[in-house]
Motif scaffolding. Sequence first.
Motif, PDB file in Angstrom:
ATOM      1  N   CYS A  18       0.838  -1.182   0.000  1.00  0.00           N
ATOM      2  CA  CYS A  18       0.000   0.000   0.000  1.00  0.00           C
ATOM      3  C   CYS A  18       0.875   1.234   0.000  1.00  0.00           C
ATOM      4  N   ALA A  19       0.608   2.112  -0.938  1.00  0.00           N
ATOM      5  CA  ALA A  19       1.441   3.294  -1.061  1.00  0.00           C
ATOM      6  C   ALA A  19       0.803   4.527  -0.445  1.00  0.00           C
ATOM      7  N   SER A  20      -0.402   4.375   0.107  1.00  0.00           N
ATOM      8  CA  SER A  20      -1.148   5.541   0.549  1.00  0.00           C
ATOM      9  C   SER A  20      -0.593   6.145   1.829  1.00  0.00           C
ATOM     10  N   ASN A  23       4.552   5.788   5.962  1.00  0.00           N
ATOM     11  CA  ASN A  23       5.037   5.751   7.336  1.00  0.00           C
ATOM     12  C   ASN A  23       4.272   4.715   8.153  1.00  0.00           C
ATOM     13  N   PHE A  24       2.948   4.704   8.001  1.00  0.00           N
ATOM     14  CA  PHE A  24       2.138   3.714   8.710  1.00  0.00           C
ATOM     15  C   PHE A  24       2.528   2.303   8.280  1.00  0.00           C
ATOM     16  N   LEU A  28       3.943  -0.679  10.545  1.00  0.00           N
ATOM     17  CA  LEU A  28       3.184  -1.927  10.608  1.00  0.00           C
ATOM     18  C   LEU A  28       4.052  -3.104  10.172  1.00  0.00           C
ATOM     19  N   ASP A  29       4.797  -2.910   9.099  1.00  0.00           N
ATOM     20  CA  ASP A  29       5.651  -3.984   8.592  1.00  0.00           C
ATOM     21  C   ASP A  29       6.712  -4.383   9.607  1.00  0.00           C
ATOM     22  N   SER A  30       7.240  -3.413  10.338  1.00  0.00           N
ATOM     23  CA  SER A  30       8.266  -3.727  11.341  1.00  0.00           C
ATOM     24  C   SER A  30       7.711  -4.604  12.458  1.00  0.00           C
ATOM     25  N   ILE A  31       6.405  -4.490  12.704  1.00  0.00           N
ATOM     26  CA  ILE A  31       5.764  -5.310  13.743  1.00  0.00           C
ATOM     27  C   ILE A  31       5.502  -6.726  13.241  1.00  0.00           C
ATOM     28  N   VAL A  32       4.970  -6.839  12.033  1.00  0.00           N
ATOM     29  CA  VAL A  32       4.491  -8.146  11.559  1.00  0.00           C
ATOM     30  C   VAL A  32       5.544  -8.953  10.809  1.00  0.00           C
ATOM     31  N   LYS A  33       6.623  -8.310  10.387  1.00  0.00           N
ATOM     32  CA  LYS A  33       7.598  -8.999   9.539  1.00  0.00           C
ATOM     33  C   LYS A  33       8.100 -10.315  10.121  1.00  0.00           C
ATOM     34  N   PRO A  34       8.413 -10.389  11.421  1.00  0.00           N
ATOM     35  CA  PRO A  34       8.896 -11.672  11.960  1.00  0.00           C
ATOM     36  C   PRO A  34       7.857 -12.793  11.915  1.00  0.00           C
ATOM     37  N   LEU A 173       1.142 -19.545  15.391  1.00  0.00           N
ATOM     38  CA  LEU A 173       1.306 -18.462  16.358  1.00  0.00           C
ATOM     39  C   LEU A 173       0.655 -18.860  17.679  1.00  0.00           C
ATOM     40  N   SER A 174       1.341 -18.591  18.774  1.00  0.00           N
ATOM     41  CA  SER A 174       0.750 -18.835  20.085  1.00  0.00           C
ATOM     42  C   SER A 174      -0.198 -17.693  20.427  1.00  0.00           C
ATOM     43  N   LEU A 175      -1.057 -17.922  21.412  1.00  0.00           N
ATOM     44  CA  LEU A 175      -1.972 -16.867  21.847  1.00  0.00           C
ATOM     45  C   LEU A 175      -1.191 -15.661  22.356  1.00  0.00           C
ATOM     46  N   GLU A 176      -0.086 -15.913  23.038  1.00  0.00           N
ATOM     47  CA  GLU A 176       0.736 -14.811  23.546  1.00  0.00           C
ATOM     48  C   GLU A 176       1.295 -13.974  22.396  1.00  0.00           C
ATOM     49  N   GLU A 177       1.750 -14.632  21.336  1.00  0.00           N
ATOM     50  CA  GLU A 177       2.270 -13.897  20.179  1.00  0.00           C
ATOM     51  C   GLU A 177       1.165 -13.104  19.488  1.00  0.00           C
ATOM     52  N   ILE A 178      -0.011 -13.713  19.374  1.00  0.00           N
ATOM     53  CA  ILE A 178      -1.143 -13.031  18.745  1.00  0.00           C
ATOM     54  C   ILE A 178      -1.499 -11.764  19.513  1.00  0.00           C
ATOM     55  N   GLU A 179      -1.598 -11.885  20.823  1.00  0.00           N
ATOM     56  CA  GLU A 179      -1.972 -10.729  21.637  1.00  0.00           C
ATOM     57  C   GLU A 179      -0.894  -9.655  21.614  1.00  0.00           C
ATOM     58  N   GLU A 180       0.364 -10.069  21.532  1.00  0.00           N
ATOM     59  CA  GLU A 180       1.449  -9.088  21.441  1.00  0.00           C
ATOM     60  C   GLU A 180       1.380  -8.328  20.113  1.00  0.00           C
ATOM     61  N   ILE A 181       1.138  -9.055  19.023  1.00  0.00           N
ATOM     62  CA  ILE A 181       1.010  -8.409  17.709  1.00  0.00           C
ATOM     63  C   ILE A 181      -0.133  -7.406  17.730  1.00  0.00           C
ATOM     64  N   GLU A 182      -1.286  -7.840  18.229  1.00  0.00           N
ATOM     65  CA  GLU A 182      -2.451  -6.955  18.263  1.00  0.00           C
ATOM     66  C   GLU A 182      -2.188  -5.716  19.116  1.00  0.00           C
ATOM     67  N   ALA A 183      -1.554  -5.901  20.260  1.00  0.00           N
ATOM     68  CA  ALA A 183      -1.288  -4.764  21.148  1.00  0.00           C
ATOM     69  C   ALA A 183      -0.356  -3.758  20.482  1.00  0.00           C
ATOM     70  N   ARG A 184       0.668  -4.254  19.809  1.00  0.00           N
ATOM     71  CA  ARG A 184       1.627  -3.351  19.162  1.00  0.00           C
ATOM     72  C   ARG A 184       0.998  -2.642  17.960  1.00  0.00           C
ATOM     73  N   VAL A 185       0.161  -3.357  17.209  1.00  0.00           N
ATOM     74  CA  VAL A 185      -0.512  -2.724  16.070  1.00  0.00           C
ATOM     75  C   VAL A 185      -1.511  -1.682  16.570  1.00  0.00           C
ATOM     76  N   ASP A 186      -2.225  -2.002  17.642  1.00  0.00           N
ATOM     77  CA  ASP A 186      -3.191  -1.045  18.194  1.00  0.00           C
ATOM     78  C   ASP A 186      -2.515   0.249  18.637  1.00  0.00           C
ATOM     79  N   GLU A 187      -1.249   0.162  19.034  1.00  0.00           N
ATOM     80  CA  GLU A 187      -0.512   1.361  19.440  1.00  0.00           C
ATOM     81  C   GLU A 187      -0.314   2.337  18.282  1.00  0.00           C
ATOM     82  N   LEU A 188      -0.540   1.873  17.058  1.00  0.00           N
ATOM     83  CA  LEU A 188      -0.457   2.755  15.889  1.00  0.00           C
ATOM     84  C   LEU A 188      -1.730   3.580  15.717  1.00  0.00           C
ATOM     85  N   GLY A 189      -2.675   3.412  16.645  1.00  0.00           N
ATOM     86  CA  GLY A 189      -3.913   4.185  16.591  1.00  0.00           C
ATOM     87  C   GLY A 189      -5.013   3.537  15.783  1.00  0.00           C
TER      88      GLY A 189
END
Length: 395
Positions: A18-20, A23-24, A28-34, A173-189
């Motif tokens: 997405c090119a729109s 920065n976002f 986002l990619d830095s969070i989900v890439k691993p 993905l473990s539940l802990e990893e899922i919740e960590e991903i969601e929490a970090r993505v949510d921090e992007l607003g």
Amino acid sequence: MRLATAVCLFFCLFSAGCASDSNFDYRLDSIVKPYSFSIMGWELENISGGIGQSSQDSEVGVTGGPEQVEQYFSLVEQIKALEAEIRAITDSGEEDGLASLEAELGGLERQKAALRGVVEAVLAGQIREVLSGQGISKFPPLDFKLDKPPRLLVVSPRDRIESIREICLHQELSLEEIEEIEARVDELGVSSLVLEIGGLGATYPSFVADDASLRFTVDTVAEEWLHQYLVFRPLGFRYLLDLTGISRDYEIATMNETVASMVSKEIGAIVYEKYYFQDETGGDSQPPAGPEFDFNREMREIRRAVDRYLVRGEVEEAEEFMELKREYLVSEGYRIRKLNQAYFAFHGTYADSPTSVSPIGLEMKELRSRRASLKDFLDVAAGMTCRQDLIASLE
């Protein structure tokens, strides 16, 4: 070659991103890439095995039929029951009998794996036969793998319900990893949710979950193939542009998902009735805990209430309301881990589902009622490029 070229084009577009909002997307990619699932990597591995192999097998004949399919799905249910028993013992802290249950589970898994290829070929042949009977083109060749699909990260703005990003994540993905991903993505607003999905048509062969019921599997095989079929038509190509972020259009996404869902259910019903019908409804949906509880009505009311909160700009109030309602649904026997804007954004694209308040569902159903055949309905819908085309078709 034509199909291979189209598949390559699909994934080149898909990987364009997405090119729109660079920065976002970077954050986002830095969070989900691993945790990302590589569609291109999976394709390269499976192309070497021969695209369309199971489809070709079903055309020349396979050693199997409905009996092997029913045996496979009986094993699926036995495995689920045994896994639940093992979890209960593990959670209790006891180990008596655990080793024997795990050995039994391993044996069932091996039996299931031995049947998988035959089941894929038999179901592909049966669905292809129904498509031919309906006069629907069989391009691209129907091909799928019974496997565990990737998980899907869905991202929606907090102040409205709209899927703005969907990213495939790896299966384990473990539940802990899922919740960590969601929490970090949510921090992007934004609002995010990592989902298990029943199938994925963005790969060829498509993914279809290997732990669902027979009826659900038949419907999903048909639906994921329809997504691939539609990519070569105006509606599906516009949806592809939406998925890749080249031209965002939530209404096109809703139209495409709704058409695929409606047609696949009709195809699935014909297949199931012809080869497997018993005096049962099939499917994976959970029954309501009480006879008076209407899950569909409840979800529509929740969605409408959330929309009203968001229109007034009351984002936090909407989120508090959804959490209260999630707890209520859990008390009624519906295990929903997270109910938020991303949940409704994903499920809301299926306008024939209870979580959608889009008029597109009713409009598509009206269009279907006016068309004499399933093929006619599919041809008309597949040629659309915007919702105005749908409205015009009903005038």
